[in-house]
Scaffold this motif. Structure first.
Motif, PDB file in Angstrom:
ATOM      1  N   ALA A 127      67.523  11.458  21.550  1.00 37.00           N
ATOM      2  CA  ALA A 127      68.849  11.990  21.367  1.00 37.00           C
ATOM      3  C   ALA A 127      69.642  11.028  20.470  1.00 37.00           C
ATOM      4  CB  ALA A 127      69.588  12.101  22.931  1.00 37.00           C
ATOM      5  N   ALA A 128      69.489   9.645  20.838  1.00 40.19           N
ATOM      6  CA  ALA A 128      70.083   8.699  19.934  1.00 40.19           C
ATOM      7  C   ALA A 128      69.503   8.908  18.659  1.00 40.19           C
ATOM      8  CB  ALA A 128      69.589   7.332  20.394  1.00 40.19           C
ATOM      9  N   GLY A 129      68.312   8.946  18.248  1.00 38.04           N
ATOM     10  CA  GLY A 129      67.721   9.366  17.021  1.00 38.04           C
ATOM     11  C   GLY A 129      68.287  10.503  16.295  1.00 38.04           C
ATOM     12  N   GLY A 134      72.024  12.902  12.371  1.00 43.35           N
ATOM     13  CA  GLY A 134      72.789  14.073  12.055  1.00 43.35           C
ATOM     14  C   GLY A 134      71.833  15.175  12.437  1.00 43.35           C
ATOM     15  N   ARG A 135      70.998  15.238  13.459  1.00 44.04           N
ATOM     16  CA  ARG A 135      70.102  16.329  13.933  1.00 44.04           C
ATOM     17  C   ARG A 135      70.704  16.901  15.218  1.00 44.04           C
ATOM     18  NH1 ARG A 135      66.861  12.861  10.971  1.00 44.04           N
ATOM     19  NH2 ARG A 135      65.354  14.163   9.531  1.00 44.04           N
ATOM     20  N   PRO A 136      71.546  17.775  15.443  1.00 44.14           N
ATOM     21  CA  PRO A 136      72.108  18.300  16.573  1.00 44.14           C
ATOM     22  C   PRO A 136      71.268  18.981  17.663  1.00 44.14           C
ATOM     23  CG  PRO A 136      72.963  19.807  14.660  1.00 44.14           C
ATOM     24  CD  PRO A 136      72.142  18.662  13.919  1.00 44.14           C
ATOM     25  N   ALA A 137      70.231  19.720  17.202  1.00 40.37           N
ATOM     26  CA  ALA A 137      69.367  20.171  17.768  1.00 40.37           C
ATOM     27  C   ALA A 137      68.334  19.017  18.770  1.00 40.37           C
ATOM     28  CB  ALA A 137      68.228  21.202  17.149  1.00 40.37           C
ATOM     29  N   LEU A 138      67.940  18.136  18.015  1.00 42.56           N
ATOM     30  CA  LEU A 138      67.407  17.245  18.666  1.00 42.56           C
ATOM     31  C   LEU A 138      68.016  16.215  19.395  1.00 42.56           C
ATOM     32  CD1 LEU A 138      64.423  16.391  17.863  1.00 42.56           C
ATOM     33  CD2 LEU A 138      65.235  14.533  16.440  1.00 42.56           C
ATOM     34  N   ARG A 139      69.501  15.966  19.215  1.00 46.38           N
ATOM     35  CA  ARG A 139      70.305  15.362  20.099  1.00 46.38           C
ATOM     36  C   ARG A 139      70.518  16.207  21.450  1.00 46.38           C
ATOM     37  NH1 ARG A 139      75.737  16.007  17.719  1.00 46.38           N
ATOM     38  NH2 ARG A 139      75.558  17.855  19.312  1.00 46.38           N
ATOM     39  N   ARG A 140      70.813  17.319  21.225  1.00 45.33           N
ATOM     40  CA  ARG A 140      71.016  18.202  22.350  1.00 45.33           C
ATOM     41  C   ARG A 140      69.978  18.158  23.327  1.00 45.33           C
ATOM     42  NH1 ARG A 140      71.696  22.699  19.944  1.00 45.33           N
ATOM     43  NH2 ARG A 140      73.950  21.838  19.362  1.00 45.33           N
ATOM     44  N   ALA A 141      68.561  18.308  22.863  1.00 42.44           N
ATOM     45  CA  ALA A 141      67.545  18.412  23.545  1.00 42.44           C
ATOM     46  C   ALA A 141      67.023  17.293  24.201  1.00 42.44           C
ATOM     47  CB  ALA A 141      66.162  19.008  22.634  1.00 42.44           C
ATOM     48  N   GLY A 142      67.288  16.188  23.515  1.00 46.38           N
ATOM     49  CA  GLY A 142      67.240  14.912  24.230  1.00 46.38           C
ATOM     50  C   GLY A 142      68.147  14.579  25.333  1.00 46.38           C
ATOM     51  N   ARG A 143      69.429  14.938  25.181  1.00 45.64           N
ATOM     52  CA  ARG A 143      70.437  14.577  26.332  1.00 45.64           C
ATOM     53  C   ARG A 143      70.165  15.575  27.376  1.00 45.64           C
ATOM     54  NH1 ARG A 143      76.052  14.006  22.761  1.00 45.64           N
ATOM     55  NH2 ARG A 143      75.746  11.965  21.866  1.00 45.64           N
ATOM     56  N   VAL A 144      70.039  16.689  27.215  1.00 45.39           N
ATOM     57  CA  VAL A 144      69.815  17.422  28.426  1.00 45.39           C
ATOM     58  C   VAL A 144      68.546  17.114  29.124  1.00 45.39           C
ATOM     59  CG1 VAL A 144      69.417  19.747  29.132  1.00 45.39           C
ATOM     60  CG2 VAL A 144      71.074  19.416  27.384  1.00 45.39           C
ATOM     61  N   THR A 145      67.430  16.904  28.403  1.00 39.24           N
ATOM     62  CA  THR A 145      66.230  16.549  29.076  1.00 39.24           C
ATOM     63  C   THR A 145      66.323  15.347  29.829  1.00 39.24           C
ATOM     64  OG1 THR A 145      64.901  17.833  27.409  1.00 39.24           O
ATOM     65  CG2 THR A 145      63.909  16.090  28.738  1.00 39.24           C
ATOM     66  N   ALA A 146      67.033  14.254  29.276  1.00 40.92           N
ATOM     67  CA  ALA A 146      67.315  12.962  29.983  1.00 40.92           C
ATOM     68  C   ALA A 146      67.937  13.295  31.324  1.00 40.92           C
ATOM     69  CB  ALA A 146      68.132  12.055  29.015  1.00 40.92           C
ATOM     70  N   VAL A 275      59.153  16.547  23.871  1.00 35.54           N
ATOM     71  CA  VAL A 275      60.534  17.332  23.904  1.00 35.54           C
ATOM     72  C   VAL A 275      61.161  17.618  22.561  1.00 35.54           C
ATOM     73  CG1 VAL A 275      62.900  17.019  24.997  1.00 35.54           C
ATOM     74  CG2 VAL A 275      61.021  16.328  26.202  1.00 35.54           C
ATOM     75  N   GLY A 276      61.159  16.684  21.557  1.00 37.91           N
ATOM     76  CA  GLY A 276      61.547  16.983  20.450  1.00 37.91           C
ATOM     77  C   GLY A 276      60.869  17.943  19.559  1.00 37.91           C
ATOM     78  N   LEU A 277      59.364  17.734  19.505  1.00 38.87           N
ATOM     79  CA  LEU A 277      58.646  18.688  19.000  1.00 38.87           C
ATOM     80  C   LEU A 277      58.687  20.203  19.563  1.00 38.87           C
ATOM     81  CD1 LEU A 277      55.554  16.384  18.439  1.00 38.87           C
ATOM     82  CD2 LEU A 277      57.155  17.314  16.663  1.00 38.87           C
ATOM     83  N   LEU A 278      58.993  20.212  20.846  1.00 37.27           N
ATOM     84  CA  LEU A 278      58.830  21.551  21.641  1.00 37.27           C
ATOM     85  C   LEU A 278      60.261  22.425  21.220  1.00 37.27           C
ATOM     86  CD1 LEU A 278      57.240  23.234  23.652  1.00 37.27           C
ATOM     87  CD2 LEU A 278      58.359  21.791  25.404  1.00 37.27           C
ATOM     88  N   PRO A 281      63.745  22.687  15.786  1.00 34.67           N
ATOM     89  CA  PRO A 281      62.926  23.450  14.722  1.00 34.67           C
ATOM     90  C   PRO A 281      62.270  22.204  13.950  1.00 34.67           C
ATOM     91  CG  PRO A 281      65.321  23.141  14.292  1.00 34.67           C
ATOM     92  CD  PRO A 281      65.160  22.733  15.751  1.00 34.67           C
ATOM     93  N   PRO A 282      61.128  22.425  13.085  1.00 33.66           N
ATOM     94  CA  PRO A 282      60.185  21.573  12.419  1.00 33.66           C
ATOM     95  C   PRO A 282      61.180  20.735  11.440  1.00 33.66           C
ATOM     96  CG  PRO A 282      59.332  23.575  12.541  1.00 33.66           C
ATOM     97  CD  PRO A 282      60.539  23.825  13.102  1.00 33.66           C
ATOM     98  N   GLU A 283      62.185  21.154  10.961  1.00 38.05           N
ATOM     99  CA  GLU A 283      62.887  20.513   9.889  1.00 38.05           C
ATOM    100  C   GLU A 283      63.905  19.496  10.560  1.00 38.05           C
ATOM    101  OE1 GLU A 283      65.008  24.237  10.748  1.00 38.05           O
ATOM    102  OE2 GLU A 283      62.921  23.809  10.227  1.00 38.05           O
ATOM    103  N   GLN A 284      63.915  19.339  11.740  1.00 39.17           N
ATOM    104  CA  GLN A 284      64.764  18.368  12.370  1.00 39.17           C
ATOM    105  C   GLN A 284      63.850  17.553  13.105  1.00 39.17           C
ATOM    106  OE1 GLN A 284      68.421  19.586  14.516  1.00 39.17           O
ATOM    107  NE2 GLN A 284      68.779  21.218  13.079  1.00 39.17           N
TER     108      GLN A 284
END
Length: 409
Positions: A127-129, A134-146, A275-278, A281-284
């Protein structure tokens, strides 16, 4: 009729007359002149045949010193002429009917706690990465999963403790030399930060006016700060469990103290990357792919070390259920990294790679856990290394380099 037996007096007179005629003679050990149950042994006046029989009787009946027999046995053993008698190797089963080492009372929920703690740490780093790039989908997935993972960790930990108050009692002291005390404080610092960062993701859905609107405007800034705080605490959360296991008396955990934190750090990175790969999206998913490579390298290196460096204590990690779990984890880790690198443009391949990395992290944690439990239950893994260390100290092999070893006696 049976022949009449001579009386005792006649036998004694006959023996006295024969002794007077032949003389006292040599001692019994020297052959001729030796007294037997039938009278005196062969003398010079007897015939050759009688002397040969008497000498043979003396050789058969004369005792030999014990030291001579031992010397002959040793000479025969060295030259291969005799069979060497050895005591069979002892089988270590118990200590006066009790186990030599008490096996851990932890169940599968502690192994699951190891996984969820690592997943929370890896997700916060992910999520920090995403936040910094500037990758909101990656940030959101990381925070919720954490947040979900650290909540599950609390459930597993309290379930093992039996009463929630025991966790509260751990906060009364802070003991830097105790991994469990430090782990309690790490969880206490990480949990609220991860919770605030996850709640900040719903700020856009709150009303724009009123108290909720004010909270919605303040949450993004608070979430960014909390997310970075959680990411800063994540390395300690990912590795303290490895230090906790190595601080026990379980042989295969204790001897693997340099590798366990490395394995758990790599497993945490790999699970966060999964978590991020799952979810993204691939571009983020660029940071997730880089995390997958770094985590797989650390995890595979540490797992290889614990299976090869520890000698006898590496056996629990190679045999039985722990060995199968760790081998399957290595295969899934390698497959997940390959899919993450080769499937950059495919959402399906990236998702499968994420699932593989998550499954590999689960298998690795359970394999390490059950490998240590197996080493505690077998007394051989406790007694044999202790004897080897005692022999090494006795022969001076573990002396410092600046100090000469004592001469061997």
């Amino acid at each position: 009729m049976s022949p009449q037996r001579p009386e005792v007096g006649d036998l004694f007179r006959r023996f006295r007359d024969r002794l007077a005629a032949n003389g006292p003679g040599p001692s019994a050990a020297n052959g001729p002149g030796r007294l037997t149950a039938d009278g005196p042994g062969p003398s010079a006046a007897d015939g050759p045949e009688r002397r040969r029989r008497g000498t043979a009787d003396a050789d058969l009946t004369s005792p030999q010193p014990r030291s001579a027999g031992r010397r002959a046995g040793r000479r025969g053993g060295r030259r291969g002429g005799g069979e060497e008698l050895r005591v069979p190797e002892a089988e270590f089963t118990s200590y006066y009917g009790r186990p030599i080492l008490k096996a851990p009372v932890w169940k599968w929920d502690i192994a699951a706690y190891l996984f969820t703690g690592g997943l929370a740490a890896g997700s916060s780093l992910l999520a920090a990465g995403g936040q910094l790039t500037g990758r909101p989908a990656l940030r959101r997935a990381g925070r919720v999963t954490a947040l979900a993972a650290v909540s599950a960790s609390a459930v597993f930990l309290i379930r093992d403790l039996g009463r929630p108050a025991r966790f509260h009692h751990m906060l009364r002291v802070a003991k830097p030399t105790s991994p469990m005390s430090m782990g309690t404080w790490i969880l206490t610092a990480y949990g609220p930060a991860a919770g605030v960062a996850a709640i900040a993701e719903v700020a856009g859905r709150l009303p724009r006016h009123g108290p909720l609107g004010l909270a919605g405007r303040a949450l993004p800034s608070l979430g960014s700060a909390a997310g970075l705080l959680a990411a800063g605490t994540a390395p300690a959360l990912a590795t303290y469990t490895g230090v906790l296991l190595a601080d026990t008396a379980v042989p295969s955990w204790h001897e693997a103290y340099p590798e366990l934190p490395v394995i758990f750090a790599g497993s945490a990175l790999a699970s966060g990357a999964g978590v991020g790969l799952l979810a993204a999206p691939p571009e983020q998913a660029g940071p997730a792919r880089r995390m997958a490579v770094a985590g797989a390298a650390l995890e595979l290196y540490g797992a290889h070390r614990v299976e090869t460096r520890l000698g006898l204590l590496s056996e629990p990690y190679r045999q039985g259920s722990p060995g199968r779990l760790l081998r399957a984890g290595r295969m899934l880790t390698a497959g997940g990294v390959a899919g993450a690198l080769l499937g950059r443009r495919s959402r399906v391949v990236s998702g499968l790679s994420g699932v593989a990395l998550l499954a590999a992290s689960v298998l690795t944690r359970f394999g390490i856990f059950y490998g240590g439990v197996a080493s505690a239950r077998d007394p051989r893994y406790t007694v044999v290394p202790q004897r080897e260390r005692a022999d090494a100290r006795r022969t001076g092999l573990d002396l410092p380099s600046g100090r000469a070893a004592p001469p061997a006696v």
